[in-house]
Design a protein around this motif. Structure first.
Motif, short mmCIF file in Angstrom:
data_model
loop_
_atom_site.label_atom_id
_atom_site.label_comp_id
_atom_site.label_asym_id
_atom_site.label_seq_id
_atom_site.Cartn_x
_atom_site.Cartn_y
_atom_site.Cartn_z
N TRP A 152 0.84 -1.19 0.00
CA TRP A 152 0.00 0.00 0.00
C TRP A 152 0.88 1.24 0.00
O TRP A 152 1.82 1.34 0.78
N ASP A 153 0.53 2.20 -0.85
CA ASP A 153 1.24 3.47 -0.81
C ASP A 153 0.55 4.40 0.18
O ASP A 153 -0.50 4.08 0.73
N ILE A 154 1.15 5.55 0.40
CA ILE A 154 0.66 6.46 1.43
C ILE A 154 -0.74 7.00 1.10
O ILE A 154 -1.57 7.15 2.00
N SER A 155 -1.03 7.23 -0.17
CA SER A 155 -2.36 7.74 -0.53
C SER A 155 -3.44 6.71 -0.22
O SER A 155 -4.51 7.06 0.28
N ARG A 156 -3.15 5.45 -0.51
CA ARG A 156 -4.12 4.40 -0.20
C ARG A 156 -4.31 4.28 1.31
O ARG A 156 -5.43 4.14 1.80
N ALA A 157 -3.21 4.30 2.05
CA ALA A 157 -3.29 4.18 3.51
C ALA A 157 -4.10 5.33 4.11
O ALA A 157 -4.93 5.12 5.00
N ILE A 158 -3.88 6.53 3.60
CA ILE A 158 -4.62 7.69 4.11
C ILE A 158 -6.08 7.59 3.72
O ILE A 158 -6.98 7.86 4.54
N SER A 159 -6.37 7.19 2.51
CA SER A 159 -7.77 7.06 2.06
C SER A 159 -8.53 6.05 2.91
O SER A 159 -9.66 6.32 3.35
N SER A 170 -14.12 8.15 9.39
CA SER A 170 -15.39 8.80 9.07
C SER A 170 -16.57 7.87 9.35
O SER A 170 -17.56 8.27 9.95
N ALA A 171 -16.45 6.62 8.92
CA ALA A 171 -17.52 5.65 9.17
C ALA A 171 -17.71 5.42 10.66
O ALA A 171 -18.85 5.35 11.15
N LEU A 172 -16.61 5.33 11.39
CA LEU A 172 -16.70 5.14 12.84
C LEU A 172 -17.38 6.34 13.50
O LEU A 172 -18.24 6.18 14.38
N GLY A 173 -17.02 7.55 13.05
CA GLY A 173 -17.64 8.74 13.60
C GLY A 173 -19.14 8.78 13.35
O GLY A 173 -19.93 9.15 14.23
N LEU A 174 -19.55 8.40 12.16
CA LEU A 174 -20.98 8.37 11.84
C LEU A 174 -21.71 7.31 12.64
O LEU A 174 -22.81 7.54 13.15
N LEU A 175 -21.11 6.14 12.76
CA LEU A 175 -21.72 5.05 13.51
C LEU A 175 -21.87 5.40 14.99
O LEU A 175 -22.94 5.25 15.58
N LEU A 176 -20.79 5.88 15.60
CA LEU A 176 -20.84 6.25 17.01
C LEU A 176 -21.72 7.47 17.24
O LEU A 176 -22.39 7.58 18.27
N ARG A 186 -19.76 12.64 15.49
CA ARG A 186 -19.73 13.03 14.08
C ARG A 186 -18.59 14.01 13.79
O ARG A 186 -18.19 14.17 12.65
N VAL A 187 -18.08 14.62 14.83
CA VAL A 187 -16.91 15.50 14.67
C VAL A 187 -15.74 14.69 14.11
O VAL A 187 -14.96 15.20 13.29
N LEU A 188 -15.63 13.43 14.52
CA LEU A 188 -14.57 12.56 14.00
C LEU A 188 -14.69 12.42 12.48
O LEU A 188 -13.69 12.47 11.76
N SER A 189 -15.90 12.31 11.99
CA SER A 189 -16.12 12.23 10.54
C SER A 189 -15.68 13.52 9.85
O SER A 189 -15.06 13.48 8.78
N ALA A 190 -15.99 14.64 10.46
CA ALA A 190 -15.60 15.93 9.88
C ALA A 190 -14.08 16.08 9.87
O ALA A 190 -13.50 16.55 8.88
N VAL A 191 -13.43 15.67 10.94
CA VAL A 191 -11.96 15.76 11.01
C VAL A 191 -11.34 14.84 9.96
O VAL A 191 -10.42 15.24 9.23
N ALA A 192 -11.85 13.62 9.87
CA ALA A 192 -11.31 12.67 8.88
C ALA A 192 -11.48 13.20 7.47
O ALA A 192 -10.55 13.13 6.65
#
Length: 156
Positions: A55-62, A69-75, A84-90
């Motif tokens: 994996w390159d850095i772009s894939r790892a970051i994506s 983001s998914a975790l922030g939305l779920l929680l 949801r702030v976690l989703s916004a930060v991500a």
């Protein structure tokens, strides 16, 4: 070994501390030198398959920002929206990486040794050159000279 991994347009490398870039480059140099000394085409082919999956850095970051983001939305759904702030930060971290080519997550992943696509490709092309896929690598000289010629040929 002569400096072979120079590209001023690589934003991630340009914003990575020199020590981290050097550590990544030394790992590549050591591997290419090892392959040049060993000269085992089958081992080179196996290693190239491993590099194809890296994996390159772009894939790892994506992937990491999508997971955050998914975790922030779920929680946030369970706990009234504060997460949801976690989703916004991500999302903002992903946007920053996309627009500028680097960001805080780049620094974290680089420190962990995650490489850019270009760095991975340089190593792949150097190994392919050693394997004999290209005609530019001279057969005379020792393993160090062959490894250096392969790295320089991969850059061009």
């Amino acid at each position: 070994m002569e400096t072979w991994n120079q590209n001023p347009s690589d934003a991630v490398r340009a914003h990575t501390p020199l020590l981290v870039n050097r550590r990544i480059d030394e790992r590549v140099e050591g591997c290419v030198r090892y392959m040049a000394e060993k000269g085992d085409r089958a081992e080179m082919s196996r290693y190239l398959e491993r590099l194809e999956r890296e994996w390159d850095i772009s894939r790892a970051i994506s992937v990491s920002t999508a997971a955050m983001s998914a975790l922030g939305l779920l929680l946030g759904r369970r706990d009234g929206g504060g997460w949801r702030v976690l989703s916004a930060v991500a999302t903002s971290l992903l946007l920053q990486h996309g627009v500028f080519g680097f960001g805080p997550l780049s620094e974290v992943f680089r420190a962990l040794g995650v490489r850019t696509r270009r760095e991975i490709d340089l190593e792949k092309f150097a190994i392919k050159a050693l394997r004999g896929d290209f005609e530019r690598i001279p057969n005379d000289g020792g393993p160090l000279a062959k490894a250096n010629a392969a790295l320089v040929a991969a850059q061009s």
